[in-house]
Design a protein around this motif. Structure first.
Motif, PDB file in Angstrom:
ATOM      1  N   MET A  31      50.142  29.186  39.334  1.00 40.66           N
ATOM      2  CA  MET A  31      50.853  29.534  38.107  1.00 40.66           C
ATOM      3  C   MET A  31      50.793  31.027  37.813  1.00 40.66           C
ATOM      4  O   MET A  31      51.717  31.591  37.222  1.00 40.66           O
ATOM      5  N   ALA A  32      49.702  31.699  38.207  1.00 47.21           N
ATOM      6  CA  ALA A  32      49.581  33.138  37.965  1.00 47.21           C
ATOM      7  C   ALA A  32      48.441  33.707  38.790  1.00 47.21           C
ATOM      8  O   ALA A  32      47.476  33.016  39.116  1.00 47.21           O
ATOM      9  N   HIS A  33      48.567  35.006  39.126  1.00 45.89           N
ATOM     10  CA  HIS A  33      47.501  35.764  39.779  1.00 45.89           C
ATOM     11  C   HIS A  33      47.563  37.168  39.190  1.00 45.89           C
ATOM     12  O   HIS A  33      48.603  37.833  39.274  1.00 45.89           O
ATOM     13  N   PHE A  34      46.485  37.633  38.597  1.00 46.80           N
ATOM     14  CA  PHE A  34      46.544  38.903  37.871  1.00 46.80           C
ATOM     15  C   PHE A  34      45.140  39.472  37.686  1.00 46.80           C
ATOM     16  O   PHE A  34      44.126  38.810  37.967  1.00 46.80           O
ATOM     17  N   GLU A  35      45.112  40.712  37.210  1.00 50.77           N
ATOM     18  CA  GLU A  35      43.855  41.363  36.841  1.00 50.77           C
ATOM     19  C   GLU A  35      43.880  41.668  35.356  1.00 50.77           C
ATOM     20  O   GLU A  35      44.888  42.160  34.833  1.00 50.77           O
ATOM     21  N   GLN A  36      42.813  41.363  34.674  1.00 52.21           N
ATOM     22  CA  GLN A  36      42.701  41.643  33.238  1.00 52.21           C
ATOM     23  C   GLN A  36      41.246  41.991  32.928  1.00 52.21           C
ATOM     24  O   GLN A  36      40.332  41.305  33.386  1.00 52.21           O
ATOM     25  N   ASP A  37      41.065  43.060  32.177  1.00 54.82           N
ATOM     26  CA  ASP A  37      39.715  43.538  31.830  1.00 54.82           C
ATOM     27  C   ASP A  37      38.879  43.778  33.082  1.00 54.82           C
ATOM     28  O   ASP A  37      37.692  43.440  33.139  1.00 54.82           O
ATOM     29  N   GLN A  38      39.558  44.314  34.142  1.00 53.15           N
ATOM     30  CA  GLN A  38      38.901  44.643  35.410  1.00 53.15           C
ATOM     31  C   GLN A  38      38.302  43.421  36.107  1.00 53.15           C
ATOM     32  O   GLN A  38      37.335  43.534  36.859  1.00 53.15           O
ATOM     33  N   ARG A  39      38.885  42.249  35.865  1.00 50.29           N
ATOM     34  CA  ARG A  39      38.488  41.020  36.552  1.00 50.29           C
ATOM     35  C   ARG A  39      39.733  40.363  37.141  1.00 50.29           C
ATOM     36  O   ARG A  39      40.798  40.379  36.536  1.00 50.29           O
ATOM     37  N   GLN A  40      39.556  39.777  38.325  1.00 43.40           N
ATOM     38  CA  GLN A  40      40.657  39.090  39.008  1.00 43.40           C
ATOM     39  C   GLN A  40      40.681  37.622  38.590  1.00 43.40           C
ATOM     40  O   GLN A  40      39.633  36.977  38.462  1.00 43.40           O
ATOM     41  N   TYR A  41      41.919  37.101  38.417  1.00 49.61           N
ATOM     42  CA  TYR A  41      42.074  35.703  38.010  1.00 49.61           C
ATOM     43  C   TYR A  41      43.188  35.024  38.828  1.00 49.61           C
ATOM     44  O   TYR A  41      44.174  35.661  39.202  1.00 49.61           O
ATOM     45  N   ILE A  42      42.979  33.743  39.079  1.00 44.60           N
ATOM     46  CA  ILE A  42      44.023  32.846  39.605  1.00 44.60           C
ATOM     47  C   ILE A  42      44.148  31.695  38.620  1.00 44.60           C
ATOM     48  O   ILE A  42      43.134  31.115  38.203  1.00 44.60           O
ATOM     49  N   VAL A  43      45.375  31.351  38.264  1.00 40.01           N
ATOM     50  CA  VAL A  43      45.631  30.193  37.405  1.00 40.01           C
ATOM     51  C   VAL A  43      46.411  29.167  38.216  1.00 40.01           C
ATOM     52  O   VAL A  43      47.431  29.490  38.828  1.00 40.01           O
TER      53      VAL A  43
END
Length: 651
Positions: free
Chosen positions: A104-116
């Motif tokens: 659903m998403a792959h991004f960086e926020q607050d200098q952390r990597q995330y996969i949804v």
């Protein structure tokens, strides 16, 4: 619902609903990307955490999964980050599949990597095994393989090798028991060189990894090995370590640890999946499925011979090295994969409608239906997830195509009648269903995108509709690529021959038709027939439980069925055989490679649009005269209506 703090160092991450900032560490609790709000932790490991979350941007607020990259060991952070990013890339490459959680998403926020990812509510097979009262038996493992091998086939056709098949990475969804394959962090593209497969990089899980994988030389067959190791774990309760493999005996000894016996034939299949040398292992998921199909059909032949033939197929003769064929022409089945399928007999009811006149002077008409039992031959094709299709053998012969001038409500474009010679072929017992469509639409694109669930009248066993001629061609192309056998639309001559099934009356039922036997506008009559029901929607295929003399259902009514031919205004100069009557510039071709794959099939580039295409059979909304065996309809190949469907054929 609580709000969960994403600060990896927070000691008290649970917060009450509505909180703006973490009560412990004061970090903002705003949802990621303004929509994904974590509510609880699912798991944690050396490289980060996994959370269950809610997608607040959708009205239904569905659950989703958030993976956060937060490695504990700085020394391994670099390779861990590559694995994390790699998982997102592979999921994006694969697109949508009903048994792979959607990215659903792959991004960086607050200098952390995330996969949804899509949330799969269920239990992985490792935990399921722990909670069961008994181990998996042969029947359950066969079903598991039937469910998962098509998923492997899908990812392999996209050039992706999973490299970490194990019980932990297979989830059974609680709502419908579907199996999902997860965790693509170790996956790699088969044709690319990657640092993730360099010597010294440990990828996968020991004991489930194929020998070649340990030295950085993974192949598609490596996933077959991992799935085989998963099966023996579930059947024995033992991790597939060196206890289940004996160097002294030079092979697997997993069968010694079984609590329930398995057949020798099934043992042969699992041993081939677990062969340590690639040359002795199944090369593809399709080969394993074919072996399972022959096993469950009870062919009586030696399974060792079957498995050996599928692992090391006999190469075709040199003259058949590459065959160029039109998708509507007869295929030489001696070198096609059709010989893999075994024909079975099936019985069916054939109905004949007779008109009965009663009352004074015989002025009252009624229809009487007489039924007889016949037999025909067919084979079953396996798409995946338990979805199959049945192809009925149509014997060759000669018939008179078109309608006589004496036939009521006929049209001039059904003339002149002519004798047509038809070679033997196979055609679908039913029109293509929505369930079959939903499976094939997940297969890799050949030429054009296909809509998921396009039908107006929903139902898995109803015919798919609202599909164009181009959509039907793409469906056939994807199915052909999957099965290694050319599937196509029937020619117009093949369709009428199959529909008539030896009759020369307006309907294969006889001189008239009744809504007790077919789905059409029963408020109108044909000939001296009687009025009946008008259902105003499609019905499940085969629901009337009567077929024609060839064993085909729903040839009259339900949905119009696309044929391969371009439109001609009459039969003047038509060929006297059943090939597609081409337009002047139409050069639809398919290339059947030696290994049974389809490398080109009616692509947008080679499928020249000559205008109208042909539909046959009538539909739920048509008057009975439109459902006659000889009736023809023309429409643009881009047209898609709620009474347009199709059935498939092969030679």
């Amino acid at each position: 619902m609580s709000y969960y703090c994403l600060n990896p160092n927070c000691q008290t991450p649970q917060n009450p609903e509505g909180a703006k900032a973490c009560l412990k560490c004061k970090e903002s609790l705003a949802p990621l990307l303004g929509r994904y709000r974590p509510s609880d932790a699912l798991a944690k490991g050396a490289f980060g955490k996994t959370f269950i979350a809610v997608d607040e941007a959708k009205p239904s607020k569905p659950k989703c999964v958030i993976k956060q990259f937060a490695p504990k060991d700085p020394a391994s952070a670099s390779i861990a980050l590559r694995l994390f990013q790699h998982e997102a890339e592979q999921l994006d490459r694969l697109g949508k599949h009903p048994q792979i959680p959607e990215l659903m998403a792959h991004f960086e926020q607050d200098q952390r990597q995330y996969i949804v990812q899509e949330f799969v509510d269920g239990q992985n097979l490792k935990d399921e095994l722990k909670s069961r009262a008994r181990l998996f038996d042969e029947g359950e493992i066969i079903q598991l393989l039937r469910d998962l091998l098509p998923v492997l086939s899908f990812i392999h056709s996209s050039g992706v090798i999973h490299r970490d098949i194990k019980p932990d990475n297979i989830i059974r969804r609680s709502t419908d028991q579907s199996l999902f394959l997860i965790d693509f962090g170790a996956a790699k593209h088969a044709v690319s060189e990657s640092a993730l497969s360099a010597p010294g990089t440990v990828i996968g899980t020991p004991h489930y990894d194929a020998p070649e994988q340990a030295v950085g030389q993974s192949t598609f067959a490596s996933d077959i090995y991992g799935l085989g190791a998963t099966c023996v774990h579930l059947m024995t309760g033992e991790s597939p370590n060196y206890r289940l493999y004996s160097h002294a005996e030079g092979g697997w000894v997993w069968q010694k640890y079984l609590k329930m016996p398995v057949s020798d034939k099934f043992k042969d299949i699992l041993d081939r999946m677990l062969a340590r040398e690639l040359k002795h292992r199944f090369k593809s998921s399709e080969a394993v499925l074919q072996a399972l199909q022959l096993l469950t059909q009870g062919t009586g032949r030696s399974t060792a011979g079957i498995v050996s033939a599928l692992v090391n197929p006999v190469p075709p003769p040199p003259k058949a090295e590459v065959k160029k064929i039109r998708p509507n022409k007869t295929v030489d089945t001696s070198s096609s994969s059709l010989s893999v399928f075994e024909l079975k007999n099936f019985k069916f009811q054939v109905a004949t409608v007779a008109l009965k006149q009663t009352g004074l002077f015989g002025l009252v008409n009624s229809c009487e239906v007489y039924k007889t039992t016949k037999e025909a031959e067919f084979f079953t094709g396996y798409i995946g997830l338990g979805r199959t299709f049945e192809m009925v053998f149509i014997p060759g012969g000669t018939f008179q195509m078109g309608s006589p001038e004496s036939e009521s409500d006929r049209k001039p474009h059904e003339s002149p009648q002519r004798m047509v010679k038809v070679a033997p072929f196979f055609i679908g017992k039913y029109p293509v269903t929505q369930e079959q469509w939903d499976m094939v639409v997940t297969l890799p694109k050949i030429s054009r995108d296909l809509k998921a669930s396009p039908s107006n009248f929903k139902g898995l066993n109803r015919p798919v509709e609202r599909v164009s001629w181009h959509d039907a061609i793409e469906f056939c192309a994807r199915l052909s690529k999957k099965m290694g056998q050319v599937y196509r639309l029937p020619s117009e001559a093949e369709w009428e021959y199959a529909c008539r099934a030896g009759t020369n009356t307006p309907f294969h039922f006889g001189m008239t038709i009744t809504s007790d036997l077919a789905n059409y506008n029963g408020e109108k009559t044909y000939g001296f027939g009687t009025k009946g029901k008008s259902r105003r929607e499609t019905t499940s295929v085969g629901s009337f439980q009567v077929a024609n003399a060839f064993g085909l259902y729903d040839m009259h009514g339900n949905v119009w069925e696309w044929c391969a031919d371009p439109w001609h205004d009459n039969y003047n100069d038509a060929p006297n055989d059943a090939r597609v009557w081409e337009g002047d510039s139409n050069e639809d071709t398919a290339i059947l490679e030696p290994d049974g794959t389809i490398s080109q099939f009616a692509t947008e580039e080679n499928a020249v649009d000559n205008g109208y295409r042909i539909l046959r059979g009538g539909s739920w909304g048509n008057d009975p005269h439109d459902c006659r065996s000889a009736c023809r309809l023309r429409d643009l190949p881009t047209s898609e209506y709620s009474d347009y469907g199709f059935r498939i054929a092969c030679s």
